[in-house]
Scaffold this active site. Structure first.
Site, PDB file in Angstrom:
ATOM      1  N   HIS A 363     -13.754  -5.600  52.986  1.00  0.00           N
ATOM      2  CA  HIS A 363     -13.658  -5.138  54.414  1.00  0.00           C
ATOM      3  C   HIS A 363     -14.591  -3.713  54.253  1.00  0.00           C
ATOM      4  O   HIS A 363     -15.192  -3.386  55.263  1.00  0.00           O
ATOM      5  CB  HIS A 363     -12.194  -4.631  54.431  1.00  0.00           C
ATOM      6  CG  HIS A 363     -11.445  -5.877  55.009  1.00  0.00           C
ATOM      7  ND1 HIS A 363     -10.083  -5.932  55.073  1.00  0.00           N
ATOM      8  CD2 HIS A 363     -11.839  -6.917  55.809  1.00  0.00           C
ATOM      9  CE1 HIS A 363      -9.656  -6.945  55.799  1.00  0.00           C
ATOM     10  NE2 HIS A 363     -10.782  -7.634  55.846  1.00  0.00           N
ATOM     11  N   ARG A 470     -24.831 -14.104  63.030  1.00  0.00           N
ATOM     12  CA  ARG A 470     -24.039 -14.836  62.077  1.00  0.00           C
ATOM     13  C   ARG A 470     -22.591 -14.710  62.378  1.00  0.00           C
ATOM     14  O   ARG A 470     -21.643 -13.867  62.245  1.00  0.00           O
ATOM     15  CB  ARG A 470     -24.123 -13.994  60.638  1.00  0.00           C
ATOM     16  CG  ARG A 470     -25.440 -13.915  59.899  1.00  0.00           C
ATOM     17  CD  ARG A 470     -25.425 -13.087  58.835  1.00  0.00           C
ATOM     18  NE  ARG A 470     -26.442 -13.517  57.873  1.00  0.00           N
ATOM     19  CZ  ARG A 470     -27.517 -12.540  57.852  1.00  0.00           C
ATOM     20  NH1 ARG A 470     -27.519 -11.342  58.444  1.00  0.00           N
ATOM     21  NH2 ARG A 470     -28.635 -12.778  56.970  1.00  0.00           N
ATOM     22  N   ARG A 506     -25.804 -18.875  65.518  1.00  0.00           N
ATOM     23  CA  ARG A 506     -25.796 -19.799  64.333  1.00  0.00           C
ATOM     24  C   ARG A 506     -24.184 -20.393  64.093  1.00  0.00           C
ATOM     25  O   ARG A 506     -23.156 -19.555  64.319  1.00  0.00           O
ATOM     26  CB  ARG A 506     -26.323 -19.114  62.903  1.00  0.00           C
ATOM     27  CG  ARG A 506     -26.049 -20.013  61.788  1.00  0.00           C
ATOM     28  CD  ARG A 506     -26.505 -19.480  60.469  1.00  0.00           C
ATOM     29  NE  ARG A 506     -25.917 -18.501  59.904  1.00  0.00           N
ATOM     30  CZ  ARG A 506     -26.236 -17.808  58.712  1.00  0.00           C
ATOM     31  NH1 ARG A 506     -27.489 -17.860  58.293  1.00  0.00           N
ATOM     32  NH2 ARG A 506     -25.356 -16.804  58.440  1.00  0.00           N
ATOM     33  N   GLU A 604     -33.618 -23.704  54.835  1.00  0.00           N
ATOM     34  CA  GLU A 604     -33.379 -23.034  53.793  1.00  0.00           C
ATOM     35  C   GLU A 604     -33.195 -23.639  52.431  1.00  0.00           C
ATOM     36  O   GLU A 604     -32.595 -22.955  51.368  1.00  0.00           O
ATOM     37  CB  GLU A 604     -32.164 -21.931  53.921  1.00  0.00           C
ATOM     38  CG  GLU A 604     -31.114 -22.465  54.779  1.00  0.00           C
ATOM     39  CD  GLU A 604     -30.048 -21.520  55.321  1.00  0.00           C
ATOM     40  OE1 GLU A 604     -30.068 -20.236  55.220  1.00  0.00           O
ATOM     41  OE2 GLU A 604     -29.219 -21.990  56.234  1.00  0.00           O
ATOM     42  N   ASN A 627     -33.535 -16.104  52.583  1.00  0.00           N
ATOM     43  CA  ASN A 627     -32.766 -15.666  51.819  1.00  0.00           C
ATOM     44  C   ASN A 627     -32.475 -16.705  50.803  1.00  0.00           C
ATOM     45  O   ASN A 627     -32.328 -16.600  49.658  1.00  0.00           O
ATOM     46  CB  ASN A 627     -31.508 -14.904  52.161  1.00  0.00           C
ATOM     47  CG  ASN A 627     -31.876 -13.789  53.194  1.00  0.00           C
ATOM     48  OD1 ASN A 627     -32.950 -13.022  52.862  1.00  0.00           O
ATOM     49  ND2 ASN A 627     -30.969 -13.265  54.071  1.00  0.00           N
ATOM     50  N   ASP A 628     -31.738 -17.633  51.403  1.00  0.00           N
ATOM     51  CA  ASP A 628     -31.383 -18.850  50.660  1.00  0.00           C
ATOM     52  C   ASP A 628     -32.491 -19.573  50.190  1.00  0.00           C
ATOM     53  O   ASP A 628     -32.449 -20.336  48.937  1.00  0.00           O
ATOM     54  CB  ASP A 628     -30.431 -19.677  51.526  1.00  0.00           C
ATOM     55  CG  ASP A 628     -28.975 -19.354  51.492  1.00  0.00           C
ATOM     56  OD1 ASP A 628     -28.452 -18.807  50.520  1.00  0.00           O
ATOM     57  OD2 ASP A 628     -28.351 -18.961  52.577  1.00  0.00           O
ATOM     58  N   ARG A 638     -28.796 -14.794  44.497  1.00  0.00           N
ATOM     59  CA  ARG A 638     -29.267 -13.893  45.296  1.00  0.00           C
ATOM     60  C   ARG A 638     -28.360 -12.647  45.038  1.00  0.00           C
ATOM     61  O   ARG A 638     -28.595 -11.594  45.488  1.00  0.00           O
ATOM     62  CB  ARG A 638     -29.377 -14.157  46.816  1.00  0.00           C
ATOM     63  CG  ARG A 638     -28.110 -14.671  47.273  1.00  0.00           C
ATOM     64  CD  ARG A 638     -28.369 -15.460  48.676  1.00  0.00           C
ATOM     65  NE  ARG A 638     -28.180 -14.449  49.908  1.00  0.00           N
ATOM     66  CZ  ARG A 638     -28.172 -14.922  51.253  1.00  0.00           C
ATOM     67  NH1 ARG A 638     -28.260 -16.154  51.333  1.00  0.00           N
ATOM     68  NH2 ARG A 638     -27.769 -13.951  52.035  1.00  0.00           N
ATOM     69  N   CYS A 675     -35.506 -15.609  59.392  1.00  0.00           N
ATOM     70  CA  CYS A 675     -34.460 -14.565  59.779  1.00  0.00           C
ATOM     71  C   CYS A 675     -33.930 -13.904  58.204  1.00  0.00           C
ATOM     72  O   CYS A 675     -33.047 -13.421  58.388  1.00  0.00           O
ATOM     73  CB  CYS A 675     -33.517 -15.148  60.640  1.00  0.00           C
ATOM     74  SG  CYS A 675     -32.774 -16.503  60.035  1.00  0.00           S
TER      75      CYS A 675
END
Ligand code: PEP
Ligand code: MG
Length: 755
Positions: A363, A470, A506, A604, A627-628, A638, A675
């Site tokens: 959080h 996201r 997404r 990805e 990224n992936d 990652r 992205c």
């Protein structure tokens, strides 16, 4: 031999500190080898010298006094060769260096092995024997095994600052760097403020009481005070945080509710415990249960419960939280910085956060990102209790923390920070200009969003659309799946804020490192497991509600685009499109004014790179999750700081894959966006433009910087650079080439900023 080895390894591991570990080791190794001498030399990286750190057999007075240069003597030779050196008559070797202080002239034969950790030589272990002795291969292997063991112990001591306690090795205020994981990007420099628990729950003794009522009353009073304090905090953030982030406080309040922990504590008191131990017993149980969970998100809840427990205890003990005087540019550090602690610090005094515990899902990290506070989490080796008032640099981009940085890096990061601030100011003028090269090539610059705070920042920076929303982020900060209406409200905020610009939503991308508290997934290998579209297709009831909500939210607007994450094969695309069509027909039948939105697939997964054409034939656009893709192409986690240096977006294989994707998708006439983080790095953004990417989607923080670069670099130069780097076979050379290219066109500062 094996028993001896095990005994030594155990003794080294059980030693309370490094010095004792090394001392016990030299004595046991000397005994095991039945030899005259065993010594350990430790390499001091600041002085580039080997210091004698412990010895059995040499003159002990020489410890800490004797040192050898990096290539000096046989010890230096072991370090340089990074392998054992075994010599029968040491004094006859040209590298032999006589050290009078050690009294070593008596010893003829020499066996030395390097202590290596992650490719770095940390020291050398030596055994010596009077007269001629040929140490055999099994003895060599034995010493290498001991060294491997010692390497872990020394590396740990080095990273925790314990080496600083060895006076002849390192000065107290020497610079040290600690690695964690990025929680929120940005650079902060300032004094460390150590945050520690208000009261010590562990120290509360078990006590029984006869008179229960007053105890319940005392507890209820304390509970109400903590609830009021949280409500007050929530109100103080009324205008800074959006609804979703403020929901975090509701989670806190729900935990405290009488139907939850609050009620259980009262029940415990009724069993005859005084309020403080009832509190401790219940909180400990919750913390233990949460911590035992496999799901990383749920594990994070343990921190919230512990924090709330401490707050109530402080109230019970009338131990009001100390009102700290926060210095300007405070950097909060501690075992566990919680959301409520972070909220209590005046925003204008808060520069950065470093937490030993926590992850990108905490959080606290979510709120830090929403507030734009550079944050590093999971800095496991940070000796935070020793760092009060030390100057820190928090590099939230790389997940790095520098303690007592040297003047050069301080200067570098000061410049970076000033540049970030200056850049934002300078870039204001670029806000409404298109991202267009001087020779007239346009690229759409979009943003990645998750919370409403990102939307506001993005609009502020002149984003032309959202390339990646996201949706799992609003799901993550709740304690159940949001209902259809709740989802409609959340999505509508995004769509309306950007209309008429496109918003690419997404579908739920959970699994891997992104877990929902109410939907735990326990897997051996989560990154290769049940994640992204795989979950959505297995749960049409969740998928359909989400898609319906998106469609309804977009009613009357024309800017919704739907994006499918983690596509592995064409059947997944077809099945997902079938569900989207079904939802579309249902929503239309309900009377909503909607159009069928464009649907895109994310590339990805390496396998999808080779099927881009087939995938592109079935969708309206392609978006690359670099990224992936980088993680899977290079088999590098990652989020793992240990292999972070291998996670290279400029690796030639990654760049080739990116080129294949754009070429193949264009053959099908489909637009391609990207992205992942590399779209937001000016150097790679230029290369992506040259490859032919139609739009780049990035965090709002990078938008103006990338636009600035693109407006100054001709497409023709970008293509030349791309062509040049195709000759290089490794990421380091490609990165330096791009650095130099940017320097040459006067944009050097730009590439260094935000790195
Ligand atoms: C990516 O993988 O590049 C991407 C954009 O998705 P995420 O970072 O959310 O996995
Ligand atoms: Mg991804």
């Amino acid at each position: 031999m094996l028993t001896t080895l095990r005994r030594i390894v155990q003794a080294v591991n059980n030693a309370p500190n490094l010095m004792q570990a090394v001392e016990v080791m030299v004595s046991l190794v000397k005994e095991a080898f039945a030899t005259d001498v065993c010594s350990v030399y430790l390499f001091d990286h600041t002085e580039s010298r080997y210091f004698l750190m412990a010895t059995e057999g040499l003159n002990k007075e020489a410890v800490g006094q004797v040192s050898l240069g990096v290539s000096e003597g046989l010890v230096g030779l072991v370090g340089l060769r990074e392998e054992p050196v075994n010599i029968e008559i040491a004094s006859a070797h040209p590298k032999y260096r006589y050290l009078a202080e050690t009294g070593e002239e008596k010893f003829g034969s020499f066996l030395g092995a390097p202590i290596i950790h992650h490719g770095r030589v940390l020291g050398v272990v030596v055994v010596q024997q009077g007269g001629k002795r040929c140490f055999d291969q099994s003895e060599e292997a034995f010493l290498v095994t001991i060294c491997a063991q010692l390497a872990g112990v020394i590396a740990h001591a080095e990273s925790t600052g314990a080496l600083a306690g060895i006076p002849y090795l390192y000065g107290k205020d020497r610079p040290v760097e600690f690695r964690g994981v990025s929680g929120a990007t940005g650079v902060a420099i300032g004094p460390a403020v150590v945050i520690y628990p208000l009261a010590d729950l562990d120290a509360v003794p078990d006590r029984k009481v006869d008179d229960i009522e007053p105890e319940v009353e005392v507890f209820e009073h304390a509970l109400a005070a903590v609830q009021a304090a949280i409500n007050k905090l929530r109100d103080s953030y009324e205008h800074t945080l959006q609804r979703e982030e403020k929901d975090l406080f509701d989670v806190y309040l729900r935990i405290l509710d009488k139907n939850s922990i609050g009620g259980e504590i009262i029940d415990k008191i009724k069993e005859g415990y005084w309020a403080q131990s009832a509190l401790r017993i219940v909180v400990e149980q919750y913390v233990k249960n949460f911590e035992a969970m496999d799901d990383p998100y749920l594990r994070e809840r343990a921190a919230d419960v512990r924090d709330l427990g401490l707050r109530i205890l402080a109230q019970l003990q009338q131990n009001k939280p100390p009102q700290l005087e926060y210095p300007e540019r405070s950097i909060l550090i501690g075992e566990e910085i919680t959301t409520s602690v972070l909220m209590e610090i005046p925003k204008h005094k808060l520069a950065g956060i470093v937490s030993v515990k926590g992850s990108i899902n905490s959080h606290m990290a979510i709120v830090a990102r929403a507030l734009g506070v550079p944050t590093v989490v999971g800095a496991v080796d940070l000796p935070f209790s020793q760092l009060e008032n030390c100057t820190l640099i928090v590099d939230g981009y790389q997940g790095l923390v520098s303690v007592n940085p040297n003047p050069e890096s301080l200067k570098h990061y000061e410049a970076l920070r000033a540049e970030e601030e200056q850049l934002v100011e300078d870039m204001e003028g670029y806000r409404d200009l298109p991202a267009e090269t001087p020779d007239g090539h346009k690229v759409a610059l979009w943003v990645n969003t998750g919370l409403m705070a990102d939307v506001l920042r993005s609009l502020d920076r002149g984003a032309e659309g959202v390339g990646l929303y996201r949706t799992e982020i609003p799901f993550m900060i709740r304690d159940r799946f949001p209902s259809e209406q709740e989802q409609i409200d959340i999505y509508q905020e995004q769509l309306q804020a950007f209309a008429p610009h496109p918003v690419t939503m997404r579908t739920l991308d959970i699994g891997g490192d992104k877990a929902l508290p109410y939907f735990p997934i326990a897997e051996e290998n989560p990154f290769l497991g049940w994640r992204g579209i795989r979950i959505s297709l297995d749960h049409p009831e969740i998928f359909l509600v989400q898609v319906r909500s998106m469609l309804k939210a977009g009613a009357g607007l024309t800017n919704l685009r739907i994006l499918l994450p983690m596509i592995t094969n064409v059947l997944e695309v077809e099945e997902a499109c079938y569900f989207i069509h079904r939802a579309y027909l249902e929503v239309k039948e309900e009377g909503f004014d909607i159009e069928m939105p464009p649907v895109g697939a994310m590339i990805e997964i390496p396998g999808a790179v080779y099927q881009v054409r087939e995938i592109a034939q079935r969708v309206d656009f392609i978006s690359v999750g670099s990224n992936d893709l980088t993680q899977y192409l290079l088999a590098v986690d990652r989020n793992n700081p240990r292999v972070a240096d291998l996670y290279q977006s400029c690796h030639p294989a990654v760049l080739q894959a990116l080129q294949i994707i754009v070429d193949e998708a264009h053959k099908e006439g489909k637009p391609v966006s990207i992205c992942g983080e590399m779209a937001g790095d000016a150097r790679t953004a230029v290369l992506l433009m040259a490859m032919g990417y139609d739009s780049l989607s990035m965090s709002a923080a990078n938008l103006l910087r990338v636009k600035w670069a693109l407006r100054q670099i001709n497409m023709e130069s970008a293509k030349t650079w791309l062509n040049d780097i195709k000759q290089f076979d490794n990421a380091e050379v490609i990165s330096s080439y791009m650095d130099m290219a940017f320097e040459r066109v006067g944009l050097g500062g730009l590439t260094r900023a935000g790195k």
